[in-house]
Design a protein around this motif. Structure first.
Motif, PDB file in Angstrom:
ATOM      1  N   GLU A   1       0.819  -1.215   0.000  1.00  0.00           N
ATOM      2  CA  GLU A   1       0.000   0.000   0.000  1.00  0.00           C
ATOM      3  C   GLU A   1       0.849   1.260   0.000  1.00  0.00           C
ATOM      4  O   GLU A   1       0.355   2.344  -0.292  1.00  0.00           O
ATOM      5  N   ARG A   2       2.108   1.162   0.374  1.00  0.00           N
ATOM      6  CA  ARG A   2       2.999   2.330   0.437  1.00  0.00           C
ATOM      7  C   ARG A   2       4.279   1.996  -0.318  1.00  0.00           C
ATOM      8  O   ARG A   2       5.279   1.595   0.263  1.00  0.00           O
ATOM      9  N   LEU A   3       4.238   2.143  -1.620  1.00  0.00           N
ATOM     10  CA  LEU A   3       5.358   1.755  -2.464  1.00  0.00           C
ATOM     11  C   LEU A   3       6.485   2.790  -2.368  1.00  0.00           C
ATOM     12  O   LEU A   3       6.221   3.997  -2.335  1.00  0.00           O
ATOM     13  N   PRO A   4       7.738   2.339  -2.369  1.00  0.00           N
ATOM     14  CA  PRO A   4       8.873   3.256  -2.226  1.00  0.00           C
ATOM     15  C   PRO A   4       9.300   3.869  -3.560  1.00  0.00           C
ATOM     16  O   PRO A   4      10.414   3.643  -4.051  1.00  0.00           O
ATOM     17  N   LEU A   5       8.433   4.674  -4.144  1.00  0.00           N
ATOM     18  CA  LEU A   5       8.702   5.172  -5.490  1.00  0.00           C
ATOM     19  C   LEU A   5       9.884   6.115  -5.541  1.00  0.00           C
ATOM     20  O   LEU A   5      10.509   6.271  -6.599  1.00  0.00           O
ATOM     21  N   TYR A   6      10.228   6.771  -4.431  1.00  0.00           N
ATOM     22  CA  TYR A   6      11.417   7.624  -4.432  1.00  0.00           C
ATOM     23  C   TYR A   6      12.691   6.789  -4.552  1.00  0.00           C
ATOM     24  O   TYR A   6      13.745   7.313  -4.914  1.00  0.00           O
ATOM     25  N   LEU A   7      12.606   5.498  -4.233  1.00  0.00           N
ATOM     26  CA  LEU A   7      13.752   4.602  -4.393  1.00  0.00           C
ATOM     27  C   LEU A   7      13.773   3.960  -5.778  1.00  0.00           C
ATOM     28  O   LEU A   7      14.830   3.588  -6.275  1.00  0.00           O
ATOM     29  N   TRP A   8      12.600   3.826  -6.404  1.00  0.00           N
ATOM     30  CA  TRP A   8      12.484   3.103  -7.672  1.00  0.00           C
ATOM     31  C   TRP A   8      12.510   3.994  -8.899  1.00  0.00           C
ATOM     32  O   TRP A   8      12.897   3.546  -9.980  1.00  0.00           O
ATOM     33  N   LEU A   9      12.044   5.220  -8.763  1.00  0.00           N
ATOM     34  CA  LEU A   9      11.888   6.090  -9.926  1.00  0.00           C
ATOM     35  C   LEU A   9      12.765   7.322  -9.805  1.00  0.00           C
ATOM     36  O   LEU A   9      12.992   7.829  -8.701  1.00  0.00           O
ATOM     37  N   ALA A  10      13.224   7.818 -10.934  1.00  0.00           N
ATOM     38  CA  ALA A  10      13.875   9.124 -10.970  1.00  0.00           C
ATOM     39  C   ALA A  10      12.810  10.163 -11.308  1.00  0.00           C
ATOM     40  O   ALA A  10      12.072  10.005 -12.282  1.00  0.00           O
ATOM     41  N   PHE A  11      12.719  11.199 -10.483  1.00  0.00           N
ATOM     42  CA  PHE A  11      11.823  12.328 -10.741  1.00  0.00           C
ATOM     43  C   PHE A  11      12.709  13.476 -11.219  1.00  0.00           C
ATOM     44  O   PHE A  11      13.295  14.205 -10.429  1.00  0.00           O
TER      45      PHE A  11
END
Length: 266
Positions: A167-177
């Motif tokens: 429910e709380r995916l670590p997108l700051y670790l997986w994706l470059a913004f």
């Protein structure tokens, strides 16, 4: 976050590779992998995980089976080529010391998770936890998530990994913004890494909102897609509340025109 479907346009979505997850942990020095401490870290922080099975350490490679996945950790007694790290380090607005910390590393650990029985998100969650275990129990100086590509400080990666769930995916670790400032003072934000999950990338183009606001919005839109699948069609609207509606367009990327992206019109 909700959405309203307006019309449907067929777009060829990128397909993720076979269910193999890869990441690297940069090291200040090359030392043997701490098998006991590493496996204990996994059990202490994620007690829902089963104990590792088939644990083998052969030379600089530690391998084991975890929750039905094959995990392989390989100590590489050489640095990651700086050409691979330079761009992500320079773009790491969230970690100003990235270039300084990463440029002097002497070795790295290649972390691989092969999980044919899991979906892509479950595989990436497991990979995140194993990487956090490596980063916490070695002389780590950084984490390189190549599918972003994005780099993070070891402590930041570990703390974020501990809070993750389906429910709380670590997108700051997986994706470059990736943020860029345009000549007129506006900002453009483009994600990188959604393609590894089989989605088009997201772009918010030439906007006057604060960078932190753009990153937050892109995070929420990306999380919505990973939660619900490729449900956002060209012309749909999406918003975090009943009052908020942003239009979705499937258009050529402003950053890489050969690719089609989700452009969020704020």
């Amino acid at each position: 976050m909700g959405f309203f479907r307006k019309k449907s346009v067929e777009v060829d979505a990128p397909k993720p590779q076979r269910n193999l997850g890869l990441a690297m942990v940069t090291l200040e020095r090359a030392r043997p992998l701490p098998e006991g401490a590493l496996l204990a870290f996994l059990l202490d922080n994620w007690p829902e995980l089963p104990r590792a099975k088939e644990v083998r350490q052969e030379g600089d490679t530690l391998s084991f089976e975890l929750d039905g996945a094959a995990v392989t950790l390989t100590l590489m007694r050489a640095p990651i080529p700086w050409g691979d790290l330079e761009g992500p380090a320079r773009a790491a607005w969230h970690w100003p010391e990235a270039t300084e910390r990463l440029k002097t590393h002497l070795a790295h650990v290649l972390v691989a998770v092969l999980a044919p029985g899991m979906d892509r998100i479950a595989t990436m969650l497991l990979l995140t936890r194993v990487v956090a275990a490596v980063a916490s129990t070695t002389d780590a100086s950084g984490v390189y998530w190549g599918e972003g590509p994005v780099v993070n400080a070891p402590d930041d990666f570990v703390e974020e990994a501990k809070r993750t769930s389906r429910e709380r995916l670590p997108l700051y670790l997986w994706l470059a913004f990736q943020l860029s400032r345009n000549p007129d003072g506006t900002f453009t934000l483009a994600t990188s890494g959604m393609r590894s999950f089989g989605f088009m990338e997201l772009e918010l183009v030439a906007l006057r909102e604060k960078p932190a606001t753009l990153v937050d919005r892109a995070f929420n839109f990306a999380h919505y897609l990973l939660d619900h699948g490729p449900v956002l069609k060209d012309g749909d609207t999406i918003g975090l509340s009943a009052q908020e509606r942003f239009r979705i367009r499937h258009v050529p990327s402003a950053v890489e025109p050969s690719r089609t992206v989700y452009r969020i019109e704020l």
